[in-house]
Structures are given as structure tokens and as C-alpha cells.
Design a protein around this motif. Sequence first.
Motif, PDB file in Angstrom:
ATOM      1  N   PHE A 385    -128.039  31.386  53.081  1.00  0.00           N
ATOM      2  CA  PHE A 385    -127.024  31.669  51.679  1.00  0.00           C
ATOM      3  C   PHE A 385    -126.025  32.339  51.997  1.00  0.00           C
ATOM      4  O   PHE A 385    -124.830  31.806  51.269  1.00  0.00           O
ATOM      5  N   ASP A 386    -125.841  33.382  52.803  1.00  0.00           N
ATOM      6  CA  ASP A 386    -124.589  34.074  52.818  1.00  0.00           C
ATOM      7  C   ASP A 386    -123.706  33.286  53.777  1.00  0.00           C
ATOM      8  O   ASP A 386    -122.430  33.551  53.307  1.00  0.00           O
ATOM      9  N   ASP A 389    -121.965  31.097  50.969  1.00  0.00           N
ATOM     10  CA  ASP A 389    -121.080  31.893  50.214  1.00  0.00           C
ATOM     11  C   ASP A 389    -119.799  32.153  50.920  1.00  0.00           C
ATOM     12  O   ASP A 389    -118.480  32.128  50.390  1.00  0.00           O
ATOM     13  N   ARG A 390    -119.758  32.565  52.340  1.00  0.00           N
ATOM     14  CA  ARG A 390    -118.715  33.182  52.902  1.00  0.00           C
ATOM     15  C   ARG A 390    -117.743  31.893  53.225  1.00  0.00           C
ATOM     16  O   ARG A 390    -116.490  32.182  53.111  1.00  0.00           O
ATOM     17  N   GLU A 393    -115.974  30.539  50.084  1.00  0.00           N
ATOM     18  CA  GLU A 393    -114.988  31.296  49.184  1.00  0.00           C
ATOM     19  C   GLU A 393    -113.605  30.772  49.161  1.00  0.00           C
ATOM     20  O   GLU A 393    -112.983  30.360  50.258  1.00  0.00           O
ATOM     21  N   VAL A 399    -120.633  28.491  44.084  1.00  0.00           N
ATOM     22  CA  VAL A 399    -121.843  28.567  44.615  1.00  0.00           C
ATOM     23  C   VAL A 399    -122.630  29.721  43.642  1.00  0.00           C
ATOM     24  O   VAL A 399    -121.922  30.853  43.395  1.00  0.00           O
ATOM     25  N   ARG A 400    -123.828  29.399  43.226  1.00  0.00           N
ATOM     26  CA  ARG A 400    -124.448  30.141  42.202  1.00  0.00           C
ATOM     27  C   ARG A 400    -125.851  30.314  42.998  1.00  0.00           C
ATOM     28  O   ARG A 400    -126.629  29.428  43.341  1.00  0.00           O
ATOM     29  N   ARG A 401    -126.102  31.616  43.032  1.00  0.00           N
ATOM     30  CA  ARG A 401    -127.522  32.000  43.452  1.00  0.00           C
ATOM     31  C   ARG A 401    -128.472  32.353  42.093  1.00  0.00           C
ATOM     32  O   ARG A 401    -128.161  32.753  41.232  1.00  0.00           O
TER      33      ARG A 401
END
Length: 437
Positions: A385-386, A389-390, A393, A399-401
Motif C-alpha cells: 500500500f505505502d 501511494d508514494r 503521488e 489512490v484510495r484506501r
Amino acid sequence: MSRPRIAVLGTCDTKLAETLFLRDQIIKAGGANVLLLDVGRTPVQNSHIDVPNSELALLKSADGPSSMSQMSRADYIKYMIECATPFVAELFQKGEIHGIVSAAGSSGTSLVTAVMRNALPVGFPKLMVSTMASGDVSHLVEETDITLMYSVVDIAGANSVLDQILTNAAAAIAGAATAYYRSRNEGASRNAGAEQRRKRIAVTMFGVTTPCVDTIREHLETKYAYEVYVFHATGAGGKAMERLIREHQIDAVLDMTTTEIADELVGGVLSAGPQRLTAAAEAGIPQVISVGACDMVNFGPRDTVSAEFTSAENKRLLYEHNPAVTLMRTTPQECTRIAEFIASKLRAKAIRPDLVKILLPTGGISMISTPSQPFYKPDSDAALFDTIDRRLEGSRIEVRRVDREINDKGFALLAAELLVEVIRKKEAEEQSDNVGS
């Protein structure tokens, strides 16, 4: 054209009698015309050959036939594939053929199936009678719908076994071509009327994401009357979806199960290749992407798992899905690589990043990665996930959690409705462009 026409491809320098028998049986079956193409290496004179190999070869080189006879077998096959593929593709595009068939040994099978794969779309009738059809045929079929019929005996001279098999093949392709011809005509009639074609939605699924996809499919079919195609993420499934996108047979994608990327990067048996995630991005069609089953790499029976993953120094978490399938949990490092693959493909290929959405189910990315299940490893999921996201960017890709597991009904409905939202955004743009023009 009042009746279907079937392309018969034959290496007439070595299989003339058998190819002519197949041709005659199609004609005897009734209802279809035949176009015989000689894809052999050396010229053959016969009045039933409609397109001689010299005509095909000249499409690529002015001295085609003479140079082909000097080539190695492998070079000749590659050369003839390059000659025959655009010729057959043009016949299809003009609506001049409605089925294709051949009977051959190993070399002819390699040649003709390549032409079938490269020149013709999924759904077009393709039948290959081959001595090779009883072994590993993945390299012949790949992600297409080629039908293979084992010849049982070699395709070498007339005998009662081969004659019956070729007769059956003739009847099969005649029937398939007739059905295809009728469906094309009926489809043209429908399109001429006021009926609007339904949106065609691709969804990727695995056993451990099935509840999610079942909910999505039912929702899209019942609430929106979309046509949903579910692709089993087995490598061939992902390739098939990418092919259909490139063939403009898919309008939007719910790529819920991207597990094939894990197999591509880690060495599993269900890779869809390095081009996974490119077709929809390059086409600019709406897509919602998730990371379903990226917690696993797929292998065959447990004793087939590489020693690299079973040694005492590197003993990995394995789970026996069934006697034929063993799953290996992905590590944080592998999940980072998976995420980097996803992000890099989308950054490089997405021509409409605003039509791409990513949903991350933080409650679990498969049926067996939720709390109390064997593949529950929050550190691996966090790396996945991280990194996504990174790496995304500033890309204009949302990107939706979502604090749910992938098979939660709420998550599935959210994914479905998000895709509908993106589809409607694109439709509104198209309508605005049409008004403006």
C-alpha cells in the motif's frame, strides 16, 4: 456474399493431398465456400489453389519464392508467417472469410497457428488439426480461442482414421463459420437499428477473490445491464483480457485481481508476462485497479516449489490451495516490487490518468490474508500500500484506501460504483465533443 467462406491454409508442397481432401469435405458439407492458401515452402501447381505461395511471398519480397527455397526451415516459417498474416488479416477486415482451418505436422502447425493468433480476433472460428495437439499446446494457443483437434495418426497419406478426422474437422469448421457468418449479419442488422450496444466490462478474478467479483458482476448486470466478462487470473486469463482490450472488445476494466504480477516478478507459474496492465492504460479506457491476491505466488504441487523457497535458510510460508496448487506468501520486499511494477506501468502507459482509480482494501487483499487466516501479514500489505501511494503521488491517478477486506460486499459495491462514475465521466466528455463538432 450470400454464404460464408472458409480459408484453408496448407503447406501444399508436403500436404497437398490431405489439404485438398479437407477442402473437398468442407464443400461436401455444404453451405460454405472455400479459399485455399498455399503456405508451403516451394511452389506447387494445382488448379484448386486459390492463392499460391508465390503470391503470398511476393507481398514481402520481390524474389520471395526463390529466396524461400534457400532458407532454413525455421527462417522459412518466420518469413511465411510475416507474409500470410497481413493477407489473412485483410481478408477478415474486408469480411471475406468467416472461418479458418488447417491440417499439419509440427512445422505447419507452428506456422498456421501463428497466423491465426496474429491475424484474427477472439471469436473468429479457428481450427487446427495437428499431430502436436495432444501435448503441451500453450505455445500454439497462447491466450486465443484456437481449437485444436489431434490427428491421432500422422498427416501423411490417406487412411480411414485420418480421413474421418479430416471429415469431422471440415464439418466442425463449416458449422462454426456458418454460425459466425449469421451472427455477423444479425449483429449488423441490430446495429443498423436504434438498439445501443451494452458496455462491456472486464473483471479479473481468482478463487480467493471470487466473492468480490461475484458481487460486482451481479451488481453491474442487474443495475446497469452491463455485459461483464470475468477473466481467471491464471496468466492466460490476464493475457486474454489484454488482447481483447487491444481488439477494442472491452470498454472498461475492474482489475480487481492483479496476482499475475507477483508470479511474473517472483517466478510463479501463472505470470501474464511483463506487459500486464498496459493495454487499458494505453487505450485510455476507464479502469479501477486493486491488488487482489498479490499476497501470493502460485506454484504446482508442493514438491514442485523451487528449492530456493524451501531451503532451511529461506523457508517460506506455503499454503496448499489444492493438491495441484501451492501458494507462497509474498514478503514485504516482494510486495514493494509488485507495487513498483503497478505504479511504473500506470505512470508510463496511462494516457488518461484521470480515468484510472486504485482501491486498496486494507482489511485483507485475499480470502486468506485477513486476520486469523494463514497469509495475514500486515507488514507485507503495508509495503504494498505505502509504495503504491508514494510512487503514484502527483500522477493524477487517484489512490484510495478502504478499511475493508477485498471480499467485503461494501468494498465490491464501492469498486463497481466507482467504475460507473468513471464511465459516465468519459461518456459525458464524448457527448460534449459530439455537440461541439
